[in-house]
Structures are given as C-alpha cells and as structure tokens.
Design a protein around this motif. Structure first.
Motif, PDB file in Angstrom:
ATOM      1  N   THR A  28      60.372  29.317 -42.067  1.00 12.26           N
ATOM      2  CA  THR A  28      59.465  30.614 -41.916  1.00 12.26           C
ATOM      3  C   THR A  28      60.475  31.755 -41.476  1.00 12.26           C
ATOM      4  O   THR A  28      60.084  32.736 -41.441  1.00 12.26           O
ATOM      5  N   GLU A  29      61.499  31.478 -41.090  1.00 10.85           N
ATOM      6  CA  GLU A  29      62.617  32.504 -40.567  1.00 10.85           C
ATOM      7  C   GLU A  29      64.021  31.956 -41.089  1.00 10.85           C
ATOM      8  O   GLU A  29      64.357  30.880 -41.191  1.00 10.85           O
ATOM      9  N   GLY A  36      77.315  32.458 -39.513  1.00  8.66           N
ATOM     10  CA  GLY A  36      76.456  31.421 -39.501  1.00  8.66           C
ATOM     11  C   GLY A  36      75.244  31.890 -39.879  1.00  8.66           C
ATOM     12  O   GLY A  36      74.930  33.222 -40.391  1.00  8.66           O
ATOM     13  N   ILE A  37      74.047  31.045 -39.284  1.00  8.99           N
ATOM     14  CA  ILE A  37      72.673  31.423 -39.968  1.00  8.99           C
ATOM     15  C   ILE A  37      71.763  30.949 -38.678  1.00  8.99           C
ATOM     16  O   ILE A  37      72.258  30.121 -38.041  1.00  8.99           O
ATOM     17  N   GLU A  38      70.743  31.580 -38.412  1.00  9.41           N
ATOM     18  CA  GLU A  38      69.595  31.180 -37.736  1.00  9.41           C
ATOM     19  C   GLU A  38      68.292  30.809 -38.599  1.00  9.41           C
ATOM     20  O   GLU A  38      68.007  31.507 -39.552  1.00  9.41           O
ATOM     21  N   ILE A  39      68.005  29.506 -38.363  1.00 11.31           N
ATOM     22  CA  ILE A  39      66.786  29.329 -39.108  1.00 11.31           C
ATOM     23  C   ILE A  39      65.479  28.721 -38.303  1.00 11.31           C
ATOM     24  O   ILE A  39      65.833  28.464 -37.239  1.00 11.31           O
ATOM     25  N   PHE A  79      60.762  24.260 -35.253  1.00 13.98           N
ATOM     26  CA  PHE A  79      62.107  24.223 -34.613  1.00 13.98           C
ATOM     27  C   PHE A  79      62.677  25.794 -35.072  1.00 13.98           C
ATOM     28  O   PHE A  79      62.390  26.531 -35.538  1.00 13.98           O
ATOM     29  N   ASN A  80      63.956  25.829 -34.098  1.00  9.64           N
ATOM     30  CA  ASN A  80      64.744  26.956 -34.380  1.00  9.64           C
ATOM     31  C   ASN A  80      66.257  26.349 -34.270  1.00  9.64           C
ATOM     32  O   ASN A  80      66.340  25.617 -33.272  1.00  9.64           O
ATOM     33  N   ARG A  84      76.890  27.334 -37.742  1.00 13.91           N
ATOM     34  CA  ARG A  84      78.095  28.174 -38.278  1.00 13.91           C
ATOM     35  C   ARG A  84      78.426  27.732 -39.753  1.00 13.91           C
ATOM     36  O   ARG A  84      78.049  26.697 -39.924  1.00 13.91           O
ATOM     37  N   PHE A  85      78.872  28.313 -40.280  1.00 13.09           N
ATOM     38  CA  PHE A  85      79.393  28.261 -41.902  1.00 13.09           C
ATOM     39  C   PHE A  85      80.659  27.258 -41.461  1.00 13.09           C
ATOM     40  O   PHE A  85      81.340  27.737 -40.755  1.00 13.09           O
TER      41      PHE A  85
END
Length: 92
Positions: A28-29, A36-39, A79-80, A84-85
C-alpha cells in the motif's frame, strides 16, 4: 535522478519486489530513497518478509520499522519495512 545513477531505477526496484514478495503480499506504500526503500502493506506471514528481501540479493539490512498488527478485514498482518539496496557485485 540519484537512484538511476547508482543503478537502481524505479522499474528495477518494482521488478525485484514483484519477484521476491509472495503473492499474498499487497503493498500500500512504496517510498524510493537514494540508498533503499520503505514499503508498507499487508501480508500473511509478514514477519518473514525482511528475511526474504535479504535472501534475494537485491536488498540488505531489511527490518520491520513498526510492530506487526492484525488486519482482520484482510486476514493478514500490516507491516512497514525499511531496506537498503544491496551493493552490486563488481566485475573484474
């Protein structure tokens, strides 16, 4: 765009996530960052997602950034995650 210079295009990130995350995971995010990323989203067995991300070779230091919560409507866990890549392997 910084991510593209580092070899992490948004399309590549989305492809990697699609390959790694189970079909029962729904994002959803998605926030792309330079390193990196936040999901966020819902998944069955969400506690296993950081390990799956790290085992893929595309991501490193994956961690849950908030407690898992039960989403009764989705019959899954919210979840959140921040990750990092992974550094690309250099060719000799």
């Amino acid at each position: 765009m910084q991510m593209k210079q580092d070899g992490q295009s948004p399309i590549t990130v989305i492809e990697d996530l699609s390959r790694v995350l189970p079909d029962t995971t729904h994002l959803t995010e998605l926030r792309l960052e330079p390193n990196g990323i936040e999901i966020g989203g819902v998944a069955k067995g969400a506690a296993q997602l950081p390990q799956l991300l790290e085992q893929s070779g595309s991501f490193a230091d994956a961690r849950l950034t908030s407690p898992l919560t039960i989403d009764a409507r989705e019959d899954a866990e919210r979840f959140n995650i921040h990750t990092r890549f992974a550094k690309a392997k250099s060719t000799p």
